[in-house]
Design a protein around this motif. Sequence first.
Motif, PDB file in Angstrom:
ATOM      1  N   PRO A 118     -17.008   9.566  19.079  1.00 53.40           N
ATOM      2  CA  PRO A 118     -17.687   8.273  19.245  1.00 53.40           C
ATOM      3  C   PRO A 118     -16.777   7.185  19.783  1.00 53.40           C
ATOM      4  O   PRO A 118     -17.245   6.263  20.464  1.00 53.40           O
ATOM      5  N   ALA A 121     -16.712   7.762  23.607  1.00 48.64           N
ATOM      6  CA  ALA A 121     -18.031   7.422  24.158  1.00 48.64           C
ATOM      7  C   ALA A 121     -18.256   5.916  24.151  1.00 48.64           C
ATOM      8  O   ALA A 121     -18.858   5.359  25.076  1.00 48.64           O
ATOM      9  N   LYS A 128     -19.642   8.502  30.287  1.00 45.62           N
ATOM     10  CA  LYS A 128     -19.329   9.208  29.052  1.00 45.62           C
ATOM     11  C   LYS A 128     -18.957  10.669  29.282  1.00 45.62           C
ATOM     12  O   LYS A 128     -17.962  11.169  28.735  1.00 45.62           O
ATOM     13  N   ASN A 316     -25.272  12.420  24.361  1.00 50.19           N
ATOM     14  CA  ASN A 316     -25.005  10.994  24.188  1.00 50.19           C
ATOM     15  C   ASN A 316     -25.539  10.166  25.349  1.00 50.19           C
ATOM     16  O   ASN A 316     -25.814   8.981  25.197  1.00 50.19           O
ATOM     17  N   PRO A 320     -29.002   8.488  23.583  1.00 53.44           N
ATOM     18  CA  PRO A 320     -27.898   7.668  23.072  1.00 53.44           C
ATOM     19  C   PRO A 320     -28.135   7.132  21.660  1.00 53.44           C
ATOM     20  O   PRO A 320     -27.176   6.805  20.951  1.00 53.44           O
ATOM     21  N   LEU A 327     -23.306  13.124  18.039  1.00 50.51           N
ATOM     22  CA  LEU A 327     -22.078  13.755  18.528  1.00 50.51           C
ATOM     23  C   LEU A 327     -21.474  14.673  17.470  1.00 50.51           C
ATOM     24  O   LEU A 327     -21.060  15.798  17.762  1.00 50.51           O
TER      25      LEU A 327
END
Length: 402
Positions: A118, A121, A128, A316, A320, A327
Amino acid sequence: MQINRPQLFTASCLALMVTGLSFGIRAGTLDTMGAEFNLDKSQLASIASTAFTAFSAVIVLGAFIVDLIGMKRLLVFAFLFHLAGIALTIFATSFTQLYIGTLLVGFANGTIEAACNPLVAGLYTDNKTTKLNHFHLWFPSGIVIGTVVVFLLNKIGITSWQVQVGTMLIPTAIYGFLFSKLDFPVTERVAAGVSYGGMFRAVLNPLFIFMIICMVGTATTELFTGQWIDVLLKNVSDNALLLLTLETGVMIIGRAFAKPILKKVTPQLLLLVSAILATLGLFMFTTVTGPMLYLAALIFGMGVCFFWPTMLGFVNTHIPETGALGLNLMGGAGMFSVGIFTLFMGDYYDKIEKSAGGDQLAAGHAVLNATLIIPIILIVAFTGLIFYMNGRSKKTAAAVQV
């Protein structure tokens, strides 16, 4: 609070490299440990599998608490787990101590992914999938470095697996120091104002459920084969460990060039091509000998190269709202499946070896043939994903025109 993206990304890559080192060094020392402690393949499988199951447990737990305690605190836990796990492994005098040491290293590796996926990202919201590929090239980099370290130390006469495992302490200390000096942002989900409830609803999306099932297959194909390659192919090649080094070297190069590749093909098409190449590489491992094994490793490496980061990036990007939970559930499902599959295959290997009168080559080929079924199923799954995403794109385009 000043967020230094390059330094955070660099520290994240170094931490993931330690995860790769643990896999590479364990792959290179697993057989030696087995001989020293008189362990059968089932016991070796239980040691290897705990690295995956511990990883999966912690990464899923991290998914629920990363927004509550912050990514920095999670990485402090990762550092402590690594130190404890490496030290216990070095000084182990029994199967139980080896098992617990590997368990703690698995906790550390899972915590790193729980925080850093995370983090990356969120740092690079505009690209990403590319940056997750760049980040995850440090996992195979660690494997290459680990296998080369084992190979070179053996060549110069330092055959102690304790020394080889101890080399992981150096990069562990460095990443711990770097993270301690840096400020961290909040996760992308928090920044976007998506609620916890919204995140949980998002992971019930049928597309997410489909992708998490596929993650079980992609992770098992990549990580089980890599972790056990020295055991499964040692009677086919005198340098079975170098096959792992070659395979992961291809992964490093491929992930480094993810950006231009993803400009030409969609992630779903890339996943389909990857599954086809992984299938071909695995098939060759069971049918060729000599120098052709290195070609098999190249093809297999090209196949599994993009699996893990592209799966994470796809989820993601297209869902999202799943945030850190999505994730980490993906990573947890992947690692858990590898651990369970490794346990099952350890028993299967022993049974085949006994029934074949101690023929380790036959046992190794039987395990690889059983594994081959997985990427074949993935070919069908990713073909379906392409058709689904094409249909979704057409619907979106039609809605825009209206």
